[in-house]
Design an enzyme around this catalytic site. Structure first.
Site, PDB file in Angstrom:
ATOM      1  N   GLU A 156     -10.404 -69.810 -48.896  1.00  0.00           N
ATOM      2  CA  GLU A 156     -11.563 -68.939 -48.720  1.00  0.00           C
ATOM      3  C   GLU A 156     -11.960 -68.330 -50.051  1.00  0.00           C
ATOM      4  OE1 GLU A 156     -13.303 -65.182 -46.121  1.00  0.00           O
ATOM      5  OE2 GLU A 156     -11.139 -65.405 -46.331  1.00  0.00           O
ATOM      6  N   ASP A 191     -17.385 -67.918 -45.958  1.00  0.00           N
ATOM      7  CA  ASP A 191     -17.848 -66.632 -45.452  1.00  0.00           C
ATOM      8  C   ASP A 191     -19.285 -66.385 -45.907  1.00  0.00           C
ATOM      9  OD1 ASP A 191     -18.321 -63.717 -45.314  1.00  0.00           O
ATOM     10  OD2 ASP A 191     -16.219 -63.628 -44.704  1.00  0.00           O
ATOM     11  N   GLU A 253     -16.475 -61.741 -38.427  1.00  0.00           N
ATOM     12  CA  GLU A 253     -15.692 -60.839 -39.272  1.00  0.00           C
ATOM     13  C   GLU A 253     -16.634 -59.770 -39.821  1.00  0.00           C
ATOM     14  OE1 GLU A 253     -12.209 -61.359 -42.587  1.00  0.00           O
ATOM     15  OE2 GLU A 253     -14.173 -62.172 -43.098  1.00  0.00           O
TER      16      GLU A 253
END
Length: 281
Positions: A156, A191, A253
């Site tokens: 990530e 993300d 998230e």
């Protein structure tokens, strides 16, 4: 022949939305968070650091809830000291190896098929080339261990605006690292908020590299609150995922602006938005 827009049927290829239990339902005991997520219509849950819960207990709760556990992080060092993983840190290889085996064993016990290896904070006195060499060697070993267990290893990228001096801070750098690691079970945890927070176009990145993405996180920008609360064009994001034939979970998230329950109106509208891709096919 099925057109790509049809892949947004949650009952077939797209696996649906995952509730990040480090952010959502945080006012509840861990077990209750799973069932609250299920009752709200989530298909999966995730939490990067569930290790305070015995694996046997969490496995039982996951089974009872009927949810999937989408992804977790390998043990990432001492959080009280601000540590964010060890994969790129020279001198921590033995500790990283132990974290790989511990995280994989836990993931297997709870039925989680993807583990995220955090890279760590750059030491100020170590050359970038040495950090990258350490990272590639450690990730190759971790990927091989994950493959033996039937798991995907995730990278990530987290920008400097979110975590200062994080080693894997750029999404394009993560793509290049995957090329260096040379293991086909190493994929991206991408993300949308982090990419936007870094001043970049998340949808453009997905269009360019969607085939490398195993898991997606979403939150709006600015504020990192519920989708629809800020300026991110989620239609463009979903359209890019659709073209990339993304088949994973969409992980939620975000920081609820109020209670989790009060903010969930967005979920139904985004499911509807995804469904509209099918109507246009």
């Amino acid at each position: 022949m099925m057109r790509t827009t049809e892949r947004w049927n949650e009952g077939t290829s797209l696996q649906g939305f995952s509730a990040h239990l480090g952010y959502l339902y945080a006012d509840k005991p861990f077990r209750e968070r799973l069932f609250a997520a299920r009752d709200a219509g989530f298909r999966a849950v995730e939490h990067p650091n569930p290790y305070s819960v015995p694996a046997a207990d969490l496995a039982a709760w996951v089974g009872e809830s009927g949810l999937s556990y989408a992804q977790l992080a390998l043990p990432s060092g001492d959080a009280a000291r601000g540590e964010k993983g060890m994969a790129a840190l020279p001198g921590r290889t033995d500790e990283f190896r132990e974290s790989v085996h511990a995280g994989i064993a836990y993931a297997r016990r709870i039925g989680c098929l993807a583990v995220h290896a955090m890279a760590g904070i750059r030491p100020g006195d170590v050359a970038e080339a040495k950090l990258m060499a350490t990272y590639v060697a450690n990730m190759r070993e971790a990927a091989d261990a994950a493959r033996s267990a039937g798991l995907t290893l995730l990278i990530e990228p987290i920008g400097a605006a979110t975590i200062a001096d994080y080693f894997m801070s750029d999404a394009q750098a993560a793509v290049e690292a995957i090329g260096l690691i040379q293991r086909d079970n190493v994929r991206l945890l991408f993300d949308v908020f982090h990419e936007t927070n870094a001043g970049k176009d998340a949808a453009a990145f997905i269009r360019a590299h969607g085939g490398l993405i195993h898991h997606i996180h979403i939150a709006d920008h600015p504020g990192r609150h519920e989708p629809g609360s800020g300026r991110i064009d989620f239609t463009a994001v979903y359209d890019a995922l659709n073209v990339a034939e993304y088949r994973g979970f969409i992980g939620c998230e975000y920081i609820p602006a109020g209670s989790t329950e009060e903010g969930l109106a967005w979920l139904a509208s985004h499911r509807q938005r995804l469904g509209e891709f099918r109507k246009r096919s």
